[in-house]
Design a protein around this motif. Structure first.
Motif, PDB file in Angstrom:
ATOM      1  N   VAL A   1     -28.190 -27.146  29.320  1.00  0.00           N
ATOM      2  CA  VAL A   1     -27.425 -25.901  29.415  1.00  0.00           C
ATOM      3  C   VAL A   1     -26.254 -25.974  28.437  1.00  0.00           C
ATOM      4  O   VAL A   1     -25.500 -26.949  28.430  1.00  0.00           O
ATOM      5  CB  VAL A   1     -26.905 -25.672  30.848  1.00  0.00           C
ATOM      6  N   VAL A   2     -26.120 -24.913  27.646  1.00  0.00           N
ATOM      7  CA  VAL A   2     -25.124 -24.897  26.580  1.00  0.00           C
ATOM      8  C   VAL A   2     -24.208 -23.688  26.706  1.00  0.00           C
ATOM      9  O   VAL A   2     -24.682 -22.544  26.822  1.00  0.00           O
ATOM     10  CB  VAL A   2     -25.826 -24.861  25.195  1.00  0.00           C
TER      11      VAL A   2
ATOM     12  N   VAL B   1     -22.401 -22.345  28.928  1.00  0.00           N
ATOM     13  CA  VAL B   1     -22.404 -21.543  30.140  1.00  0.00           C
ATOM     14  C   VAL B   1     -22.588 -22.506  31.310  1.00  0.00           C
ATOM     15  O   VAL B   1     -23.051 -23.641  31.116  1.00  0.00           O
ATOM     16  CB  VAL B   1     -23.547 -20.487  30.103  1.00  0.00           C
ATOM     17  N   GLY B   2     -22.189 -22.094  32.490  1.00  0.00           N
ATOM     18  CA  GLY B   2     -22.421 -22.928  33.664  1.00  0.00           C
ATOM     19  C   GLY B   2     -21.203 -23.634  34.213  1.00  0.00           C
ATOM     20  O   GLY B   2     -21.261 -24.244  35.281  1.00  0.00           O
ATOM     21  N   GLN B   3     -20.095 -23.597  33.455  1.00  0.00           N
ATOM     22  CA  GLN B   3     -18.836 -24.181  33.954  1.00  0.00           C
ATOM     23  C   GLN B   3     -18.959 -25.673  34.283  1.00  0.00           C
ATOM     24  O   GLN B   3     -18.356 -26.160  35.231  1.00  0.00           O
ATOM     25  CB  GLN B   3     -18.358 -23.417  35.195  1.00  0.00           C
ATOM     26  N   GLU B   4     -19.729 -26.405  33.461  1.00  0.00           N
ATOM     27  CA  GLU B   4     -19.922 -27.832  33.756  1.00  0.00           C
ATOM     28  C   GLU B   4     -20.165 -28.610  32.474  1.00  0.00           C
ATOM     29  O   GLU B   4     -20.905 -28.174  31.593  1.00  0.00           O
ATOM     30  CB  GLU B   4     -21.107 -28.018  34.699  1.00  0.00           C
TER      31      GLU B   4
ATOM     32  N   ALA C   1     -26.477 -35.210  32.482  1.00  0.00           N
ATOM     33  CA  ALA C   1     -27.250 -34.209  33.216  1.00  0.00           C
ATOM     34  C   ALA C   1     -27.667 -33.043  32.330  1.00  0.00           C
ATOM     35  O   ALA C   1     -28.308 -32.103  32.812  1.00  0.00           O
ATOM     36  CB  ALA C   1     -26.434 -33.693  34.397  1.00  0.00           C
ATOM     37  N   GLY C   2     -27.301 -33.101  31.052  1.00  0.00           N
ATOM     38  CA  GLY C   2     -27.681 -32.044  30.125  1.00  0.00           C
ATOM     39  C   GLY C   2     -26.839 -30.787  30.254  1.00  0.00           C
ATOM     40  O   GLY C   2     -27.306 -29.691  29.941  1.00  0.00           O
ATOM     41  N   ARG C   3     -25.565 -30.937  30.678  1.00  0.00           N
ATOM     42  CA  ARG C   3     -24.686 -29.774  30.837  1.00  0.00           C
ATOM     43  C   ARG C   3     -23.566 -29.850  29.805  1.00  0.00           C
ATOM     44  O   ARG C   3     -22.807 -30.832  29.771  1.00  0.00           O
ATOM     45  CB  ARG C   3     -24.085 -29.737  32.243  1.00  0.00           C
TER      46      ARG C   3
END
Length: 289
Positions: free
Chosen positions: A47-48, A50-53, A58-60
């Motif tokens: 996840v790039v 976006v997502g607030q993490e 974990a790929g964030r």
């Protein structure tokens, strides 16, 4: 298994575009989803922006959460591109840390700084790479096809990324070749290259005694160039002789005693001769001046 890469939908910026370009280079068969749906974000492999993490393992790779996602030692905060490059850049550069660091300094950190507003007064003018990426978004007068435009932006960013890698690789390779040429020089004051390659940084750092660099030019002549006091300086350690300034052809041949001398720039930083022997003779004369 095919990876799923998620970034946000809607308007895009250079950080998410270059992040996806980097990831798609490593995972060309990955599925890309542009969304803000929390369920789809949770299911994604990577996840790039976006997502607030931020959790690389974990790929964030988001930087919008409270407190951001950290900063470099020089103070430039990480945007999503910087976070992705920090984790994947070495793999993109095939395990070459010097190349990965060079890309980070010359491309990634610049995009991060602009995205995060670091060091910007609000009065910047001109067109940056980040601004260019932004221009690829549809305007209010065009169809609202952000996803199609994002794909075009990623293709553009991939080309730019590959050219940055190619140029940085060439610079690093040239640096090593020049260091070898300095070590093998018959005279400490003159370095000979068998082709033109960027030489100023290596000579500045490893050739303190070098005054002139001799190399062939595409114009089928050999050049003699004075070494500047610093790579970006217009002042030379030792300029070519004043008596040669602005001369060419027969006049320069008479002044130098070199029968194939071609020209000497009026500012005395560069001169040329038709043969390697002629160029070397001029370089040795200049050293004695």
């Amino acid at each position: 298994m095919k990876k799923t890469i998620v970034t946000h939908s809607g308007k895009f910026h250079a950080d998410d575009v270059f992040s996806v370009a980097t990831l798609m280079h490593l995972y060309p068969d990955a599925q890309l989803i542009r969304t803000r749906d929390a369920a789809l974000i949770a299911q994604a492999d990577i996840v790039v922006d976006v997502g607030q993490e931020y959790d690389a393992q974990a790929g964030r790779f988001d930087h919008h959460q409270r407190g951001g996602a950290g900063a470099r030692d020089n103070g430039i905060p990480y945007s999503s591109f910087g976070l992705v490059w920090r984790y994947y850049g070495l793999a993109v550069c095939q395990g070459n840390p010097l190349l990965a660091d060079k890309l980070d300094a010359n491309l990634v950190a610049v995009i991060d700084a602009i995205d995060c507003g670091y060091g910007m007064s609000g009065n910047e003018q001109g067109v940056s790479l980040s601004h260019t990426i932004g221009l690829l978004n549809p305007t209010w007068q065009e169809a609202d096809n952000f996803d199609d435009c994002f794909g075009q932006a990623v293709q553009f960013a991939t080309t730019i990324l590959m050219r940055f890698i190619a140029n940085a690789t060439a610079q690093l390779d040239a640096y090593q070749e020049v260091v070898v040429a300095i070590e093998q020089a018959e005279e400490a004051s003159i370095v000979v290259l068998d082709k033109y390659i960027p030489w100023k940084q290596a000579v500045h750092e490893h050739g303190q005694q070098v005054l002139y660099v001799v190399y062939p030019s595409p114009a089928q002549q050999w050049m003699i160039q004075a070494v500047p006091v610093a790579p970006d300086s217009f002042d030379n350690k030792q300029s070519l002789p004043l008596a040669w300034a602005g001369l060419s052809g027969a006049e320069l041949q008479q002044a130098t005693g070199v029968n194939d001398a071609g020209f000497c720039h009026n500012n005395r930083f560069i001169a040329g001769a038709a043969s390697f022997a002629g160029a070397m003779k001029m370089a040795k004369l200049a050293c004695q001046n």
